[in-house]
Design a protein around this motif. Structure first.
Motif, PDB file in Angstrom:
ATOM      1  N   LEU A 378      32.887  48.575 -24.885  1.00  0.00           N
ATOM      2  CA  LEU A 378      31.813  49.011 -25.764  1.00  0.00           C
ATOM      3  C   LEU A 378      32.289  49.028 -27.209  1.00  0.00           C
ATOM      4  CD1 LEU A 378      30.431  51.981 -23.641  1.00  0.00           C
ATOM      5  CD2 LEU A 378      29.513  49.681 -23.833  1.00  0.00           C
ATOM      6  N   PRO A 379      31.560  48.427 -28.134  1.00  0.00           N
ATOM      7  CA  PRO A 379      31.982  48.441 -29.534  1.00  0.00           C
ATOM      8  C   PRO A 379      31.925  49.863 -30.099  1.00  0.00           C
ATOM      9  CG  PRO A 379      29.755  47.567 -29.315  1.00  0.00           C
ATOM     10  CD  PRO A 379      30.283  47.742 -27.922  1.00  0.00           C
ATOM     11  N   SER A 380      32.912  50.217 -30.908  1.00  0.00           N
ATOM     12  CA  SER A 380      32.964  51.551 -31.503  1.00  0.00           C
ATOM     13  C   SER A 380      32.533  51.499 -32.962  1.00  0.00           C
ATOM     14  CB  SER A 380      34.392  52.107 -31.408  1.00  0.00           C
ATOM     15  OG  SER A 380      35.295  51.263 -32.077  1.00  0.00           O
ATOM     16  N   GLN A 381      31.886  52.556 -33.397  1.00  0.00           N
ATOM     17  CA  GLN A 381      31.473  52.711 -34.783  1.00  0.00           C
ATOM     18  C   GLN A 381      30.672  51.508 -35.273  1.00  0.00           C
ATOM     19  OE1 GLN A 381      35.071  53.512 -36.944  1.00  0.00           O
ATOM     20  NE2 GLN A 381      35.260  55.579 -36.129  1.00  0.00           N
ATOM     21  N   GLN A 382      29.758  51.044 -34.467  1.00  0.00           N
ATOM     22  CA  GLN A 382      28.893  49.950 -34.848  1.00  0.00           C
ATOM     23  C   GLN A 382      27.457  50.330 -34.526  1.00  0.00           C
ATOM     24  OE1 GLN A 382      29.943  46.122 -33.416  1.00  0.00           O
ATOM     25  NE2 GLN A 382      32.118  46.309 -33.902  1.00  0.00           N
ATOM     26  N   PRO A 383      26.501  49.763 -35.262  1.00  0.00           N
ATOM     27  CA  PRO A 383      25.098  50.063 -34.967  1.00  0.00           C
ATOM     28  C   PRO A 383      24.732  49.604 -33.575  1.00  0.00           C
ATOM     29  CG  PRO A 383      25.295  48.185 -36.457  1.00  0.00           C
ATOM     30  CD  PRO A 383      26.656  48.813 -36.372  1.00  0.00           C
ATOM     31  N   LYS A 384      23.769  50.288 -32.967  1.00  0.00           N
ATOM     32  CA  LYS A 384      23.345  49.943 -31.621  1.00  0.00           C
ATOM     33  C   LYS A 384      22.698  48.560 -31.612  1.00  0.00           C
ATOM     34  CE  LYS A 384      22.636  54.652 -29.934  1.00  0.00           C
ATOM     35  NZ  LYS A 384      21.680  55.606 -29.341  1.00  0.00           N
ATOM     36  N   ILE A 385      23.205  47.703 -30.739  1.00  0.00           N
ATOM     37  CA  ILE A 385      22.651  46.355 -30.598  1.00  0.00           C
ATOM     38  C   ILE A 385      22.475  46.076 -29.123  1.00  0.00           C
ATOM     39  CG2 ILE A 385      23.676  45.458 -32.732  1.00  0.00           C
ATOM     40  CD1 ILE A 385      25.905  44.279 -31.091  1.00  0.00           C
ATOM     41  N   PRO A 386      21.591  45.133 -28.785  1.00  0.00           N
ATOM     42  CA  PRO A 386      21.401  44.796 -27.365  1.00  0.00           C
ATOM     43  C   PRO A 386      22.702  44.296 -26.752  1.00  0.00           C
ATOM     44  CG  PRO A 386      19.645  43.860 -28.731  1.00  0.00           C
ATOM     45  CD  PRO A 386      20.690  44.386 -29.676  1.00  0.00           C
ATOM     46  N   MET A 387      22.968  44.766 -25.535  1.00  0.00           N
ATOM     47  CA  MET A 387      24.188  44.375 -24.830  1.00  0.00           C
ATOM     48  C   MET A 387      23.825  43.733 -23.503  1.00  0.00           C
ATOM     49  SD  MET A 387      26.646  45.491 -26.856  1.00  0.00           S
ATOM     50  CE  MET A 387      28.103  45.571 -25.813  1.00  0.00           C
ATOM     51  N   ARG A 388      24.725  42.952 -22.985  1.00  0.00           N
ATOM     52  CA  ARG A 388      24.541  42.398 -21.651  1.00  0.00           C
ATOM     53  C   ARG A 388      25.907  42.213 -20.996  1.00  0.00           C
ATOM     54  NH1 ARG A 388      24.153  36.095 -21.335  1.00  0.00           N
ATOM     55  NH2 ARG A 388      24.896  35.410 -23.369  1.00  0.00           N
ATOM     56  N   THR A 389      25.913  42.138 -19.671  1.00  0.00           N
ATOM     57  CA  THR A 389      27.149  41.946 -18.914  1.00  0.00           C
ATOM     58  C   THR A 389      27.276  40.478 -18.545  1.00  0.00           C
ATOM     59  OG1 THR A 389      27.002  44.179 -18.003  1.00  0.00           O
ATOM     60  CG2 THR A 389      28.440  42.636 -16.871  1.00  0.00           C
ATOM     61  N   ILE A 390      28.437  39.893 -18.842  1.00  0.00           N
ATOM     62  CA  ILE A 390      28.661  38.488 -18.550  1.00  0.00           C
ATOM     63  C   ILE A 390      29.879  38.333 -17.638  1.00  0.00           C
ATOM     64  CG2 ILE A 390      27.694  37.740 -20.747  1.00  0.00           C
ATOM     65  CD1 ILE A 390      30.643  37.231 -21.629  1.00  0.00           C
TER      66      ILE A 390
END
Length: 438
Positions: A378-390
């Protein structure tokens, strides 16, 4: 003076560089001989018969008609292969690295009955286009819930394993392997072992000692099933260690499977090593199958342990399986930003086209195979963006497997599977073994 085409040791080193390879230039039928040189090159053609006193050289007629005499001391080994294999290797080196080119070569392999080479070309197609449906289908994959799986993987996922050509549940497998009288004897031991384990878990020191003493005294093969089922996955590592000790004193083949499972999957290194040592003191011909199967495990960690186990066992019959497992591909599930459609795992710890950099400890864990089920980053200290599992594939060079090959064969061709296969063929094909004066 040497004959016109004779190449003695000193001259050969100067005349033949590391890549001394004569490319197949004409099509003929049958087989041809291959000389692997210690300097690193190869000569292909037909070996000529020599007088019995000519033991220090070999004459080979190349596929273009020329003759070369090679000092035997420069020969690593000699083997015999079908010409179609030679032609495949020439074609594979010259084609473009495209989906169409690899598919065309795969079809050629099919026409020439080169099964493993066809498989290799189809795998190359998937490296370029992972969702290529025809290549997937040809390799036996099925798409289930967006994930490509082989039939074996799909059945294992549903709790089935292959037994004598058909898929059965693990419970059914046990029943198939036992008769009713054996099952009756095993049921008696389940009650006893369960009771003695409960005594060991009591607060009374005398009862604890009684339970321990009873388990330590077990030497009946019919007790193995109860011991393995009740103690093999016990949360207390001391109980699992006691299991190894108890199984070690039981004769016969029944303890082999639980000992192999402990050697491969127990989280405690000391228990794995003691189980492996217990196996090494037995006739483990029946246990080898479990380690061979583990070489194909989805977890690279298990593959490495299987390699170590086979090195300790030291049976030369497993060499072909070890060669196949020198480099294995493993899939990891990773959570990434949903910003592009193409991801690839790079050697520098980044995912191509994404700019996502793995933390050093996560990258090291992936490379070492410590995350058989993947990892979510999970990215830290970044704005919430859509994520997906690859799914990310990575090829592992398996050091433990190479070590096993070196120990068992006393040879070393590194991670070059092709050279290992050529050498193994030269030792197994009696018609292809040519005495070489060292």
């Amino acid at each position: 003076m040497f004959p016109e085409h004779f190449l003695p040791s000193s001259r050969l080193a100067l005349s033949v560089p590391l890549l001394f390879t004569l490319i197949l230039s004409q099509q003929t039928s049958g087989h041809c001989d291959l000389i692997k040189l210690k300097a690193g090159g190869e000569i292909r053609g037909k070996l000529q018969k020599l007088p019995s006193e000519s033991g220090e050289a070999r004459i080979i007629e190349t596929l273009t008609g020329g003759k070369i005499t090679v000092d035997a001391q420069q020969i690593e080994f000699i083997t015999n292969r079908p010409l179609s294999v030679e032609e495949y290797e020439s074609r594979s080196k010259s084609i473009a690295d495209t989906v169409d080119a690899h598919l065309e070569l795969a079809n050629w392999c099919s026409e020439n009955h080169l099964i493993s080479q066809r498989h290799a070309e189809l795998e190359k197609v998937l490296l370029l286009e992972p969702d290529h449906s025809k290549a997937r289908a040809a390799l036996g994959y099925t798409n289930r819930d967006g994930e490509w799986m082989t039939r074996d993987e799909l059945m294992r996922k549903n709790g089935y394993i292959k037994y004598k050509g058909r898929y059965v549940s693990t419970a059914e497998l046990e029943l198939l392997e036992k008769n009713e009288a054996d099952l009756a004897e095993e049921r008696k031991w389940f009650k006893k072992v369960k009771l003695w384990l409960s005594l060991m878990n009591s607060n009374n020191a005398q009862l604890q000692q009684e339970g321990l003493k009873n388990i330590q005294s077990i030497n009946d093969p019919f007790a193995v099933s109860a011991l393995a089922r009740l103690m093999g996955k016990h949360e207390n590592y001391l109980i699992r260690s006691l299991l190894v000790t108890t199984l070690s004193q039981i004769t016969g083949d029944k303890p082999l499977r639980p000992l192999a499972e402990l050697a491969l999957s127990d989280p405690v290194q000391a228990i794995r090593e003691s189980a492996l040592q217990a196996l090494s003191r037995r006739d483990v011909s029946q246990a080898i199958v479990y380690f061979i199967e583990a070489l194909k495990n989805s977890s690279n960690l298990i593959v490495q342990r299987a390699g170590k186990g086979l090195e300790v066992i030291g049976d030369k019959s497993v060499v072909p399986e070890l060669i196949s497992a020198l480099v294995t591909t493993h899939t990891y599930r990773v959570r990434v930003p949903d910003t592009t459609t193409t991801y690839s795992f790079g050697t520098n710890g980044t995912f191509g086209n994404t700019g996502v950099v793995l933390p050093p400890d996560i990258e090291a864990g992936l490379l070492a195979g410590r995350y058989p089920n993947g990892v979510i980053v999970l990215p830290s200290q970044q704005p919430k963006i859509p994520m997906r599992t690859i799914s990310v594939k990575h090829n592992h060079q398996n050091e433990a497997v190479l070590s096993a090959l070196q120990e068992i064969t006393q040879q070393n061709f590194g991670y070059n599977q092709r050279l290992w296969q050529l050498w193994w063929s030269s030792t197994q094909n009696k018609a292809g073994i040519i005495p070489v004066v060292q």
